[in-house]
Scaffold this motif. Structure first.
Motif, short mmCIF file in Angstrom:
data_model
loop_
_atom_site.label_atom_id
_atom_site.label_comp_id
_atom_site.label_asym_id
_atom_site.label_seq_id
_atom_site.Cartn_x
_atom_site.Cartn_y
_atom_site.Cartn_z
N SER A 1 -12.68 30.17 21.13
CA SER A 1 -13.18 31.54 21.04
C SER A 1 -14.27 31.61 19.97
CB SER A 1 -12.04 32.50 20.68
OG SER A 1 -12.54 33.76 20.26
N ILE A 2 -15.36 32.25 20.31
CA ILE A 2 -16.47 32.40 19.37
C ILE A 2 -16.02 33.15 18.12
CG2 ILE A 2 -17.27 34.48 20.59
CD1 ILE A 2 -19.48 32.03 18.61
N TRP A 3 -15.10 34.12 18.30
CA TRP A 3 -14.70 34.95 17.16
C TRP A 3 -13.73 34.21 16.24
CZ3 TRP A 3 -18.40 37.92 16.92
CH2 TRP A 3 -18.96 38.51 18.06
N THR A 4 -12.97 33.29 16.79
CA THR A 4 -12.15 32.42 15.94
C THR A 4 -13.03 31.59 15.04
OG1 THR A 4 -10.38 32.29 17.61
CG2 THR A 4 -10.47 30.53 15.95
N ASP A 5 -14.11 31.07 15.61
CA ASP A 5 -15.00 30.19 14.84
C ASP A 5 -15.82 30.97 13.82
OD1 ASP A 5 -13.91 28.32 16.45
OD2 ASP A 5 -15.76 27.72 17.46
N VAL A 6 -16.28 32.17 14.20
CA VAL A 6 -17.05 33.01 13.25
C VAL A 6 -16.17 33.39 12.07
CG1 VAL A 6 -18.15 35.24 12.92
CG2 VAL A 6 -18.67 33.90 14.97
N LEU A 7 -14.95 33.83 12.35
CA LEU A 7 -14.04 34.25 11.29
C LEU A 7 -13.69 33.08 10.36
CD1 LEU A 7 -12.49 36.69 10.20
CD2 LEU A 7 -10.57 36.03 11.69
#
Length: 345
Positions: free
Chosen positions: A333-339
């Motif tokens: 998930s892109i948001w897992t990586d951004v966070l």
């Protein structure tokens, strides 16, 4: 004689109304024929001044009428300039000055009036004043047409004196138009003026005006109108976010909650468009021509801001991560990586 004076005063009313219109946004609808007729009125009242200046009773009657009409027009146009009897001696130049100082004047009319003035044989203070107005307006047009040198690299206005000068001219141009307009016309004026400036030039000018406002908590009216213009249209706001450096976008986010909210939503849109590139094991967005590192630049700059922004940003990213499956494994998930990237020590 009484009938003749009544006709003269009726004509004077019409000339004063023409002068008032020449100071308003209504000149947008004028053509060369309108200007020619208005100039004829100016010439006529130059003759009236010459004919009656030594006739005290008639001059007093004209001056009394001027006072009443000036007061009446002042109630309808806040920036209306009272006309005196002596002003009538330079009726054509008076009208020309009003037109040339009106930012709403169409370019063909501006060129027509300036050509008339250049071809005239008049000398002295009046022609000098008109020449000064012409020079100032031409200089303004030329400066706004100049390319911005290294505009994509500025962070402080002092880094780019040309941009700083252009943004000051843009602010003054807007202020000049606002002075002769009603409040409900201001949004249209902003759209009209900014719509004539090429992109991405307009984005850097707009940002420069916003950053020049020192009142970070309370935007001035022009800043509010500029923000409304660029943020109310997805194409315009998207162009701004794609053409202005993320350091500058972050700074504007620190200054304006309205800008911040729309900017954060745009970052979500960019992040959601990203797909994993298996060849390099990184996230990329073809639609935004954006890499994962490019997206992170935006978020990291925002994390340099006030605590309330950082807190809301983390909360937003956690919500996005949960909606996307709440994965803990990188690359899913892109948001897992951004966070995870933002929370690195």
């Amino acid at each position: 004689m009484a009938e003749k004076m009544k006709t003269l005063l009726d004509n004077l009313d019409q000339f004063l109304e023409v002068l008032a219109l020449s100071q308003s946004v209504h000149v947008e609808d004028w053509d060369i024929l309108h200007v020619q007729r208005a100039l004829e009125w100016g010439t006529y009242f130059q003759h009236v001044h010459h004919q009656y200046k030594a006739n005290k009773p008639l001059r007093n009657s004209i001056e009394a009428h001027l006072t009443r009409k000036n007061q009446e027009l002042s109630e309808y146009l806040k920036t209306y300039h009272h006309v005196t009897f002596d002003d009538l001696s330079k009726g054509r130049n008076l009208l020309s000055m009003c037109l040339l100082q009106n930012q709403a004047l169409p370019d063909p009319i501006f060129k027509y009036v300036t050509e008339l003035l250049r071809n005239s044989e008049s000398k002295g203070a009046e022609s000098t004043s008109v020449t000064h107005v012409i020079s100032q307006k031409v200089a303004s047009q030329l400066l706004l047409a100049l390319p911005i040198l290294a505009s994509e690299g500025f962070y402080e206005l002092s880094d780019n004196p040309i941009l700083m000068t252009q943004s000051n001219l843009l602010r003054k141009r807007l202020e000049g138009r606002f002075e002769v307009s009603e409040d409900n016309q201001k949004s249209s004026i902003v759209s009209d003026i900014l719509g004539q400036i090429s992109r991405p030039h307009v984005y850097h000018l707009l940002v420069a005006v916003l950053l020049s406002n020192k009142a970070s908590e309370h935007q001035d009216p022009i800043s509010d109108l500029l923000l409304d213009w660029v943020l109310s249209d997805e194409d315009l706001s998207g162009g701004l976010f794609m053409n202005v450096r993320c350091q500058v976008l972050a700074r504007l986010s620190f200054m304006s909650f309205k800008f911040r909210n729309i900017y954060l939503e745009y970052l979500v849109k960019m992040g959601s468009s990203m797909e994993p590139d298996l060849s390099c094991r990184k996230w990329v967005s073809d639609s935004f021509n954006l890499t994962f590192d490019g997206l992170m630049d935006h978020y990291k700059r925002l994390m340099e801001g006030p605590e309330d922004l950082k807190g809301s940003l983390i909360t937003k990213l956690r919500t996005l991560k949960n909606k996307d499956g709440n994965y803990e494994v990188p690359g899913v998930s892109i948001w897992t990586d951004v966070l995870a990237e933002i929370q690195k020590p």
